[in-house]
Design a protein around this motif. Structure first.
Motif, PDB file in Angstrom:
ATOM      1  N   ARG A 130     -13.807   8.279  -4.723  1.00  0.00           N
ATOM      2  CA  ARG A 130     -13.214   8.787  -3.490  1.00  0.00           C
ATOM      3  C   ARG A 130     -11.692   8.706  -3.625  1.00  0.00           C
ATOM      4  N   ARG A 131     -11.015   9.740  -3.170  1.00  0.00           N
ATOM      5  CA  ARG A 131      -9.551   9.753  -3.245  1.00  0.00           C
ATOM      6  C   ARG A 131      -8.965   8.802  -2.197  1.00  0.00           C
ATOM      7  N   PRO A 132      -8.069   7.890  -2.596  1.00  0.00           N
ATOM      8  CA  PRO A 132      -7.401   7.036  -1.605  1.00  0.00           C
ATOM      9  C   PRO A 132      -6.461   7.864  -0.723  1.00  0.00           C
ATOM     10  N   ASP A 133      -6.185   7.396   0.462  1.00  0.00           N
ATOM     11  CA  ASP A 133      -5.246   8.067   1.366  1.00  0.00           C
ATOM     12  C   ASP A 133      -3.818   7.643   1.015  1.00  0.00           C
ATOM     13  N   TRP A 134      -3.292   8.245  -0.048  1.00  0.00           N
ATOM     14  CA  TRP A 134      -1.946   7.888  -0.500  1.00  0.00           C
ATOM     15  C   TRP A 134      -0.899   8.140   0.580  1.00  0.00           C
ATOM     16  N   GLU A 135      -1.218   9.025   1.535  1.00  0.00           N
ATOM     17  CA  GLU A 135      -0.230   9.408   2.552  1.00  0.00           C
ATOM     18  C   GLU A 135       0.196   8.241   3.440  1.00  0.00           C
ATOM     19  N   ILE A 136      -0.613   7.185   3.524  1.00  0.00           N
ATOM     20  CA  ILE A 136      -0.253   6.064   4.397  1.00  0.00           C
ATOM     21  C   ILE A 136       0.727   5.099   3.739  1.00  0.00           C
ATOM     22  N   LEU A 137       0.953   5.240   2.435  1.00  0.00           N
ATOM     23  CA  LEU A 137       1.759   4.260   1.722  1.00  0.00           C
ATOM     24  C   LEU A 137       3.234   4.234   2.134  1.00  0.00           C
ATOM     25  N   PRO A 138       3.896   5.381   2.373  1.00  0.00           N
ATOM     26  CA  PRO A 138       5.310   5.299   2.780  1.00  0.00           C
ATOM     27  C   PRO A 138       5.530   4.463   4.032  1.00  0.00           C
ATOM     28  N   GLU A 139       4.686   4.653   5.041  1.00  0.00           N
ATOM     29  CA  GLU A 139       4.849   3.863   6.273  1.00  0.00           C
ATOM     30  C   GLU A 139       4.475   2.411   6.026  1.00  0.00           C
ATOM     31  N   THR A 140       3.429   2.177   5.232  1.00  0.00           N
ATOM     32  CA  THR A 140       3.041   0.806   4.902  1.00  0.00           C
ATOM     33  C   THR A 140       4.136   0.093   4.146  1.00  0.00           C
ATOM     34  N   ALA A 141       4.837   0.836   3.289  1.00  0.00           N
ATOM     35  CA  ALA A 141       5.909   0.232   2.490  1.00  0.00           C
ATOM     36  C   ALA A 141       7.006  -0.348   3.371  1.00  0.00           C
ATOM     37  N   LYS A 142       7.269   0.271   4.517  1.00  0.00           N
ATOM     38  CA  LYS A 142       8.312  -0.242   5.414  1.00  0.00           C
ATOM     39  C   LYS A 142       7.964  -1.646   5.904  1.00  0.00           C
ATOM     40  N   GLY A 143       6.731  -1.817   6.360  1.00  0.00           N
ATOM     41  CA  GLY A 143       6.312  -3.135   6.809  1.00  0.00           C
ATOM     42  C   GLY A 143       6.267  -4.137   5.675  1.00  0.00           C
ATOM     43  N   THR A 144       5.886  -3.680   4.493  1.00  0.00           N
ATOM     44  CA  THR A 144       5.823  -4.566   3.338  1.00  0.00           C
ATOM     45  C   THR A 144       7.205  -5.064   2.943  1.00  0.00           C
ATOM     46  N   VAL A 145       8.177  -4.158   2.884  1.00  0.00           N
ATOM     47  CA  VAL A 145       9.546  -4.544   2.528  1.00  0.00           C
ATOM     48  C   VAL A 145      10.120  -5.477   3.591  1.00  0.00           C
ATOM     49  N   PHE A 146       9.759  -5.247   4.854  1.00  0.00           N
ATOM     50  CA  PHE A 146      10.191  -6.146   5.924  1.00  0.00           C
ATOM     51  C   PHE A 146       9.726  -7.576   5.648  1.00  0.00           C
ATOM     52  N   LEU A 147       8.426  -7.748   5.356  1.00  0.00           N
ATOM     53  CA  LEU A 147       7.906  -9.086   5.101  1.00  0.00           C
ATOM     54  C   LEU A 147       8.543  -9.697   3.857  1.00  0.00           C
ATOM     55  N   LEU A 148       8.694  -8.914   2.799  1.00  0.00           N
ATOM     56  CA  LEU A 148       9.302  -9.431   1.578  1.00  0.00           C
ATOM     57  C   LEU A 148      10.730  -9.892   1.836  1.00  0.00           C
ATOM     58  N   SER A 149      11.447  -9.189   2.710  1.00  0.00           N
ATOM     59  CA  SER A 149      12.816  -9.583   3.041  1.00  0.00           C
ATOM     60  C   SER A 149      12.840 -10.939   3.725  1.00  0.00           C
ATOM     61  N   LEU A 150      11.899 -11.168   4.660  1.00  0.00           N
ATOM     62  CA  LEU A 150      11.850 -12.461   5.335  1.00  0.00           C
ATOM     63  C   LEU A 150      11.419 -13.573   4.372  1.00  0.00           C
ATOM     64  N   VAL A 151      10.477 -13.265   3.483  1.00  0.00           N
ATOM     65  CA  VAL A 151      10.060 -14.251   2.481  1.00  0.00           C
ATOM     66  C   VAL A 151      11.235 -14.624   1.589  1.00  0.00           C
ATOM     67  N   LEU A 152      12.026 -13.626   1.192  1.00  0.00           N
ATOM     68  CA  LEU A 152      13.195 -13.893   0.355  1.00  0.00           C
ATOM     69  C   LEU A 152      14.216 -14.733   1.111  1.00  0.00           C
ATOM     70  N   CYS A 153      14.432 -14.410   2.389  1.00  0.00           N
ATOM     71  CA  CYS A 153      15.347 -15.216   3.211  1.00  0.00           C
ATOM     72  C   CYS A 153      14.900 -16.674   3.238  1.00  0.00           C
ATOM     73  N   ALA A 154      13.614 -16.892   3.498  1.00  0.00           N
ATOM     74  CA  ALA A 154      13.092 -18.257   3.584  1.00  0.00           C
ATOM     75  C   ALA A 154      13.230 -18.990   2.257  1.00  0.00           C
ATOM     76  N   SER A 155      13.038 -18.277   1.159  1.00  0.00           N
ATOM     77  CA  SER A 155      13.113 -18.925  -0.152  1.00  0.00           C
ATOM     78  C   SER A 155      14.528 -19.377  -0.487  1.00  0.00           C
ATOM     79  N   MET A 156      15.532 -18.794   0.159  1.00  0.00           N
ATOM     80  CA  MET A 156      16.925 -19.163  -0.119  1.00  0.00           C
ATOM     81  C   MET A 156      17.437 -20.282   0.777  1.00  0.00           C
ATOM     82  N   MET A 157      16.604 -20.781   1.694  1.00  0.00           N
ATOM     83  CA  MET A 157      17.033 -21.868   2.560  1.00  0.00           C
ATOM     84  C   MET A 157      17.087 -23.190   1.798  1.00  0.00           C
ATOM     85  N   PRO A 158      18.096 -24.033   2.090  1.00  0.00           N
ATOM     86  CA  PRO A 158      18.263 -25.293   1.349  1.00  0.00           C
ATOM     87  C   PRO A 158      17.346 -26.401   1.848  1.00  0.00           C
TER      88      PRO A 158
END
Length: 446
Positions: free
Chosen positions: A292-320
Motif C-alpha cells: 500500500r502506498r504511504p500518504d507521503w502528503e502528510i509529511l510536510p505538516e508533520t515535519a513542522k511539529g517534529t522540528v518543534f519538538l526537536l528544538s525543545l529537546v535541544l534546548c533542554a540538552s543545553m541546560m547546565p
C-alpha cells in the motif's frame, strides 16, 4: 495572567530544582541559560500559532549564547556546539524518524477501516470513550507511546465524527504515557532504568499509580467527549477491513518492538552510536510500499511539529543541569511536574547516576508527568500534529485539568499502598551496560 505565572513558576522551578553548574553569568542567582529556556517556554505558551518559530528562535538564541559565553560540556565555541550536537545526534535522529514514521503508520491504520467498524464492539455512551483510552493504555505497555497515541487519535477521529474534545486529547496522551510507565519496553525512561540494572519488577510498581491515574483522567475525559460529540452509533456492516494496511501497521510495530528488545538486551553498548529503532521503522515503511502506498502528503505538516519538538529537546540538552536534589519521594513527585516542561531523558539519566530512588515512583513520575502540557511528551506533540487545535497551553490546562489531578492522586495512592522503598541497581554489574547517561535506541524525549 494565571497562565503567565504558571509558566514562569514552572520555568523557575527548572532553575531552582537542580544543583546547577557554577560557571556562567547569572541573574538573581539563576543562570542565563535557564532564563532563555524559560522565555522560550513562555513564548510557546503564549504564541501557540507560531510554536515552531518560537522554539527555533529559542534554540538558536541559547546555542549562540553558549557558544559566545559559557561553552558546552564537549568544549567551547563552535567546536563545542558541534560536539554537543554529535552527542545528541542519535536521540534527535531517532525522534525524527519515529514521529515522521508513526504519522504514516497512523494514516495506514485509519485507512484500514478498523476505526470505522470499532463502534460495533464499544459501548454507545461515555463508556465507549473510556474503553478506547484503556485500549491506548494497553497498547502503550508494549508499543512506543507515540504509536499508541496516534492509533488512539486515529480511532477517535472516526468514532467521534472528527470532533474530538481537547480534554479527550489530553486523555489519550495521558493514557499512552501511563501505559508505558510500568513497562521496561513501553517508554524510553523505563528502558534506561532496565539497562542500568533496575529490575522490570521494580518498574512494574508504577502501574499501581498509572492505573489509578487512567481511571481518573479516563472517566473525566470520556464524559467531556460524550457531552461534546457522542460516539458514532451508526452500523458499518458494509465496511470491509483493509487487511493489507493492518499488516503494514503490524510490520512497523513489530519491527520497532523487536529492534528495541534486541538492541537494548544484546547490543546496548551500541545504542548511543546509531539510531537503530528509527531506521527499523523506516525500513519497514519502505519494504511495505509495494503493498500500500504511504500518504507521503502528510509529511510536510508533520515535519513542522517534529522540528518543534526537536528544538525543545535541544534546548533542554543545553541546560547546565549537573545533579538533582537528594533522592526522596518529594523529589520524585517534583520531577513529574518538571517533566511537563523539561526533557525527561536527561532527568532520568541524572536520577540513575545519583541512585537511591524507588524506581517505580520515578518511572511513574517522569513517564506520566509530561502529559500535563501538550508539548511535555513526544506523544503529545505527535497527537497535536494530528489535531492542531490542541497546540494551546491555556486550552490544554483548562480542559485537561484532570491529568494533573490524576498524576497527584495516582502518586498518593502509590505512596499509601506501596510506600517508598529506594533500591540500588542490583544488576548493573551483570549487564554490559553503557554509562548511566546513555540514551537507548527507543526514544520518548520530552
Amino acid at each position: 495572567m494565571s497562565l503567565i505565572r504558571m509558566m514562569l513558576g514552572g520555568s523557575l522551578a527548572l532553575a531552582t530544582l537542580p544543583a546547577l553548574a557554577a560557571t556562567g553569568p547569572t541573574v538573581g542567582g539563576i543562570p542565563v541559560d535557564f532564563i532563555l529556556f524559560a522565555l522560550t517556554l513562555l513564548g510557546v505558551a503564549l504564541f501557540h500559532n507560531a510554536t515552531l518559530y518560537v522554539a527555533l528562535t529559542g534554540a538558536t538564541t541559547i546555542a549562540l549564547y553558549k557558544i559566545l559565553f559559557t561553552g558546552f560540556k564537549t568544549g567551547a565555541g563552535v567546536l563545542g556546539f558541534v560536539g554537543h550536537l554529535g552527542h545528541e545526534a542519535v536521540t534527535l535522529i531517532n525522534l525524527f524518524c519515529l514521529l515522521m514514521g508513526f504519522a504514516l503508520l497512523s494514516r495506514h491504520f485509519e485507512k484500514s477501516h478498523v476505526p470505522v467498524v470499532l463502534p460495533k464492539y464499544l459501548p454507545n455512551d461515555w463508556k465507549g470513550g473510556f474503553v478506547l483510552l484503556v485500549m491506548v493504555f494497553v497498547l502503550s505497555s508494549f508499543l512506543d507511546n507515540i504509536a499508541a497515541a496516534l492509533i488512539g487519535g486515529a480511532m477517535a477521529h472516526q468514532l467521534f465524527k472528527s470532533r474530538v474534545h481537547i480534554g479527550y486529547l489530553a486523555g489519550i496522551v495521558a493514557a499512552s504515557n501511563a501505559g508505558g510507565a510500568g513497562s521496561v519496553v513501553g517508554d524510553t525512561t523505563t528502558t534506561m532504568m532496565w539497562i542500568a540494572g533496575v529490575s522490570p519488577l521494580q518498574v512494574l510498581d508504577a502501574y499501581v499509580a498509572a492505573v489509578v491515574a487512567l481511571c481518573i483522567t479516563g472517566y473525566v475525559a470520556a464524559k467531556q467527549q460524550h457531552a461534546y460529540s457522542p460516539i458514532l452509533k451508526a452500523s458499518h456492516d458494509h465496511t470491509r477491513v483493509d487487511w493489507g494496511r493492518v499488516g503494514i501497521v503490524a510490520l512497523i510495530l513489530v519491527s520497532a518492538i523487536l529492534t528495541n528488545v534486541v538492541v537494548n538486551v544484546k547490543f546496548n553498548h551500541l545504542a548511543d552510536h546509531f539510531p537503530f529503532i528509527g531506521v527499523a521503522v523506516w525500513l519497514a515503511i519502505l519494504v511495505s510500499m509495494g503493498v500500500r502506498r504511504p500518504d507521503w502528503e502528510i509529511l510536510p505538516e508533520t515535519a513542522k511539529g517534529t522540528v518543534f519538538l526537536l528544538s525543545l529537546v535541544l534546548c533542554a540538552s543545553m541546560m547546565p543541569v549537573e545533579e538533582l536534589p537528594s533522592a526522596s519521594m518529594v523529589t520524585a513527585l517534583g520531577l513529574g511536574f518538571v517533566s511537563a516542561v523539561f526533557d525527561n531523558i536527561p532527568l532520568t539519566a541524572l536520577a540513575i547516576k545519583q541512585g537511591g530512588y524507588d524506581w517505580g515512583f520515578l518511572a511513574y513520575a517522569v513517564g506520566f508527568g509530561g502529559s500535563m502540557i501538550w508539548f511535555g511528551s513526544s506523544a503529545g506533540v505527535a497527537l497535536s500534529n494530528m489535531y492542531p487545535e490542541a497546540k494551546s497551553v491555556g486550552q490544554w490546562l483548562r480542559h485537561g485539568w484532570h491529568v494533573a489531578l490524576a498524576y497527584v492522586v495516582g502518586f498518593a495512592v502509590m505512596a499509601v499502598v506501596l510506600g517508598w522503598h529506594p533500591e540500588p541497581l542490583h544488576r548493573a554489574a551483570e549487564l554490559p551496560a553503557p554509562p548511566a547517561a546513555t540514551v537507548p535506541a527507543t526514544v520518548d524525549a520530552r
